[in-house]
Design a protein around this motif. Structure first.
Motif, PDB file in Angstrom:
ATOM      1  N   VAL A 209      30.827  31.232 -44.338  1.00  0.00           N
ATOM      2  CA  VAL A 209      30.053  30.918 -45.605  1.00  0.00           C
ATOM      3  C   VAL A 209      30.660  31.595 -46.603  1.00  0.00           C
ATOM      4  N   ASP A 210      30.741  30.953 -47.803  1.00  0.00           N
ATOM      5  CA  ASP A 210      31.045  31.609 -49.066  1.00  0.00           C
ATOM      6  C   ASP A 210      29.988  32.697 -49.700  1.00  0.00           C
ATOM      7  N   GLU A 211      30.693  33.593 -50.496  1.00  0.00           N
ATOM      8  CA  GLU A 211      29.683  34.711 -51.133  1.00  0.00           C
ATOM      9  C   GLU A 211      28.836  34.200 -51.946  1.00  0.00           C
ATOM     10  N   GLU A 212      28.888  33.041 -52.794  1.00  0.00           N
ATOM     11  CA  GLU A 212      27.795  32.613 -53.640  1.00  0.00           C
ATOM     12  C   GLU A 212      26.638  32.238 -52.447  1.00  0.00           C
ATOM     13  N   SER A 213      27.064  31.500 -51.343  1.00  0.00           N
ATOM     14  CA  SER A 213      25.725  31.111 -50.451  1.00  0.00           C
ATOM     15  C   SER A 213      25.248  32.464 -49.801  1.00  0.00           C
ATOM     16  N   SER A 214      26.189  33.386 -49.515  1.00  0.00           N
ATOM     17  CA  SER A 214      25.616  34.582 -48.913  1.00  0.00           C
ATOM     18  C   SER A 214      24.591  35.206 -49.946  1.00  0.00           C
ATOM     19  N   VAL A 215      24.702  35.269 -50.984  1.00  0.00           N
ATOM     20  CA  VAL A 215      23.794  35.917 -52.022  1.00  0.00           C
ATOM     21  C   VAL A 215      22.589  35.126 -52.140  1.00  0.00           C
ATOM     22  N   ARG A 216      22.737  33.598 -52.164  1.00  0.00           N
ATOM     23  CA  ARG A 216      21.597  32.737 -52.034  1.00  0.00           C
ATOM     24  C   ARG A 216      20.692  32.852 -51.007  1.00  0.00           C
ATOM     25  N   PHE A 217      21.209  32.977 -49.705  1.00  0.00           N
ATOM     26  CA  PHE A 217      20.571  33.157 -48.472  1.00  0.00           C
ATOM     27  C   PHE A 217      19.571  34.564 -48.614  1.00  0.00           C
ATOM     28  N   PHE A 218      20.115  35.648 -49.124  1.00  0.00           N
ATOM     29  CA  PHE A 218      19.628  36.943 -49.002  1.00  0.00           C
ATOM     30  C   PHE A 218      18.317  37.069 -50.318  1.00  0.00           C
ATOM     31  N   SER A 219      18.462  36.212 -51.244  1.00  0.00           N
ATOM     32  CA  SER A 219      17.504  35.913 -52.324  1.00  0.00           C
ATOM     33  C   SER A 219      16.514  35.189 -51.691  1.00  0.00           C
ATOM     34  N   THR A 220      16.720  34.142 -50.882  1.00  0.00           N
ATOM     35  CA  THR A 220      15.903  33.374 -50.154  1.00  0.00           C
ATOM     36  C   THR A 220      14.983  34.263 -49.136  1.00  0.00           C
ATOM     37  N   LEU A 221      15.748  35.005 -48.477  1.00  0.00           N
ATOM     38  CA  LEU A 221      15.164  35.855 -47.516  1.00  0.00           C
ATOM     39  C   LEU A 221      14.075  36.738 -48.176  1.00  0.00           C
ATOM     40  N   MET A 222      14.529  37.387 -49.218  1.00  0.00           N
ATOM     41  CA  MET A 222      13.684  38.322 -49.696  1.00  0.00           C
ATOM     42  C   MET A 222      12.504  37.658 -50.398  1.00  0.00           C
ATOM     43  N   ASP A 223      12.723  36.722 -51.223  1.00  0.00           N
ATOM     44  CA  ASP A 223      11.343  36.049 -51.766  1.00  0.00           C
ATOM     45  C   ASP A 223      10.292  35.337 -50.850  1.00  0.00           C
ATOM     46  N   THR A 224      10.952  34.567 -49.751  1.00  0.00           N
ATOM     47  CA  THR A 224      10.113  34.090 -48.785  1.00  0.00           C
ATOM     48  C   THR A 224       9.482  35.080 -48.052  1.00  0.00           C
ATOM     49  N   LEU A 225       9.949  36.235 -47.680  1.00  0.00           N
ATOM     50  CA  LEU A 225       9.098  37.268 -46.780  1.00  0.00           C
ATOM     51  C   LEU A 225       8.107  38.043 -47.713  1.00  0.00           C
ATOM     52  N   ASP A 226       8.551  38.045 -48.998  1.00  0.00           N
ATOM     53  CA  ASP A 226       7.783  38.737 -49.853  1.00  0.00           C
ATOM     54  C   ASP A 226       6.535  37.925 -50.111  1.00  0.00           C
ATOM     55  N   ASN A 227       6.754  36.746 -50.310  1.00  0.00           N
ATOM     56  CA  ASN A 227       5.470  35.660 -50.555  1.00  0.00           C
ATOM     57  C   ASN A 227       4.633  35.731 -49.380  1.00  0.00           C
ATOM     58  N   ALA A 228       5.199  35.984 -48.186  1.00  0.00           N
ATOM     59  CA  ALA A 228       4.434  35.956 -46.858  1.00  0.00           C
ATOM     60  C   ALA A 228       3.813  37.192 -46.613  1.00  0.00           C
ATOM     61  N   GLY A 229       3.930  38.323 -47.417  1.00  0.00           N
ATOM     62  CA  GLY A 229       3.197  39.381 -47.242  1.00  0.00           C
ATOM     63  C   GLY A 229       4.127  40.528 -46.561  1.00  0.00           C
ATOM     64  N   TYR A 230       5.365  40.489 -46.337  1.00  0.00           N
ATOM     65  CA  TYR A 230       6.278  41.239 -45.701  1.00  0.00           C
ATOM     66  C   TYR A 230       6.776  42.315 -46.568  1.00  0.00           C
ATOM     67  N   GLU A 231       6.616  43.616 -46.403  1.00  0.00           N
ATOM     68  CA  GLU A 231       7.172  44.733 -47.063  1.00  0.00           C
ATOM     69  C   GLU A 231       8.762  44.741 -46.908  1.00  0.00           C
ATOM     70  N   HIS A 232       9.394  44.826 -47.823  1.00  0.00           N
ATOM     71  CA  HIS A 232      10.995  45.029 -47.578  1.00  0.00           C
ATOM     72  C   HIS A 232      11.516  46.411 -47.672  1.00  0.00           C
ATOM     73  N   TYR A 233      11.411  47.071 -46.533  1.00  0.00           N
ATOM     74  CA  TYR A 233      11.482  48.473 -46.214  1.00  0.00           C
ATOM     75  C   TYR A 233      12.795  49.245 -46.146  1.00  0.00           C
ATOM     76  N   GLU A 234      13.707  48.276 -45.846  1.00  0.00           N
ATOM     77  CA  GLU A 234      15.201  48.651 -45.603  1.00  0.00           C
ATOM     78  C   GLU A 234      15.980  47.198 -45.974  1.00  0.00           C
ATOM     79  N   ILE A 235      17.225  47.206 -46.334  1.00  0.00           N
ATOM     80  CA  ILE A 235      17.930  46.334 -46.933  1.00  0.00           C
ATOM     81  C   ILE A 235      17.820  45.085 -45.753  1.00  0.00           C
TER      82      ILE A 235
END
Length: 377
Positions: A209-235
């Motif tokens: 996958v290209d770098e732009e997609s990788s950044v977008r997937f990671f942003s989706t990961l952080m936003d989705t789990l944050d909204n679901a009440g998960y703490e992002h405690y390590e990368i």
């Protein structure tokens, strides 16, 4: 406090992306368990009497072991290290192993945490990866663990897989959230040389996958789990409040640990050791009382760099008071000087005398780590 890592190298089949040491030679399992217990006995002084707080069975596929195998290992740990201070005892498992009967058996043992390698809920991708389970088995495995009484369940996901799309990644995350697990680890696929997936990439049969997609997937990961009440405690790690992995966090915080089994690493604060990466040679050497391993003494600079590399990844960040105490004013000042540009542009911040990544900084964390580390002339 200290931790114990137990490496169980056996797998029924090898996943095409995995570069951890493993083997399909299950006929050696009985000899291996005896050798593993003997290594635990041989190295009983390694942790210098520190109480054991966490035990982690990793692999390989630890869920390939039977009840009597686990009992032999636990009896050895209890005899030579004690388990009265253990707060977290984790088993890594494959979903297809976690049947109703197997999870009921596990509940009779000291395990209180299950870490399950699901990777994705997309059946076609699971088949490509040579995983032995499908999405339905993964969902059932979580339910089996819950019904058996486990209230600390972690699942692993991989993103950036071949053919990954925003919609597929969002579906994986929503399915994971719907299972109500306490912990989610999510890693970007890496193509490690020597793996089957690396060969497929080199042959142009799959595409990265290209770098732009990788950044977008990671942003989706952080936003989705944050909204679901998960703490992002390590990368790469997210948890319900307070449900972080104590064992893995001990690595990031520089807490001593003993690693037993082929390829397993150990750390006692002053040096690192790692066992030979061969099941046959490991068993033979232990049986003959001559464990084969390599070690590295850690000087002040190495220990400082490891502190930066591991702690900056976590939400707790780099404890600057400890940096000064352990490594001296000179390295403390160096760290602050190198951090200043990143503080000024909002990629780092100071919270309670800890140097922490901001959301902006997480995306360039490797570069920040590199800047903060000290390179001797």
């Amino acid at each position: 406090m200290a931790g114990i890592y137990i490496h169980i190298p056996f797998c029924k089949t090898r996943c095409i992306y995995c570069d951890f040491y493993s083997t399909t030679r299950s006929e050696l399992k009985s000899r291996y368990i005896h050798a593993l217990c003997k290594e635990l006995q041989m190295r009983k002084e390694y942790l210098r009497g520190e109480p054991v707080e966490t035990v982690y069975f990793g692999g390989g596929t630890p869920s390939q072991l039977a009840e009597e195998d686990f009992r032999e290992v636990f009896e050895t740990i209890r005899k030579y290290y004690g388990m009265e201070h253990c707060r977290e005892i984790t088993l890594e498992a494959n979903p297809d192993d976690l049947t109703e009967e197997y999870t009921a058996m596990l509940q009779q043992l000291p395990f209180n945490r299950i870490s399950m390698g699901i990777q994705t809920f997309d059946d076609a991708t699971l088949k490509l990866l040579n995983r032995r389970h499908d999405a339905e088995q993964a969902v059932k495995a979580v339910h089996h663990c819950r019904r058996a009484g486990f209230n600390n369940i972690s699942i692993d996901l991989i993103y950036g897989l071949p053919g990954e799309t925003d919609d597929r990644w969002k579906r994986d995350l929503q399915q994971a959230i719907s299972l109500g697990v306490e912990h989610i680890s999510a890693y970007h696929l890496t193509y490690e040389e020597g793996t089957r997936i690396y060969e497929l990439l080199q042959a142009h049969r799959i595409h990265e996958v290209d770098e732009e997609s990788s950044v977008r997937f990671f942003s989706t990961l952080m936003d989705t789990l944050d909204n679901a009440g998960y703490e992002h405690y390590e990368i790469s790690n997210f948890c319900r409040p307070g449900m972080y992995s104590r064992h893995n966090t001990s690595y990031w915080k520089g807490i001593p640990y003993l690693g037993c089994g082929p390829s397993a690493h150990s750390f006692n604060g002053d040096s690192r050791e790692w066992n030979i990466s061969s099941l046959e040679d490991y068993i033979h050497s232990i049986e003959n009382n001559c464990r084969r391993f390599e070690n590295e003494h850690l000087n002040r600079t190495t220990r400082y760099n490891e502190c930066i590399m591991t702690s900056i990844r976590t939400r707790w960040g780099v404890p600057m008071d400890i940096v000064e105490q352990r490594f001296g004013r000179e390295l403390w000042q160096y760290c602050m000087d190198m951090a200043l540009p990143h503080l000024n542009d909002g990629k780092l911040e100071i919270r309670d005398n800890h140097l922490c990544l901001t959301r902006k900084g997480i995306f360039v964390s490797d570069g920040i780590m590199s800047d903060l580390m000290f390179i001797e002339d």
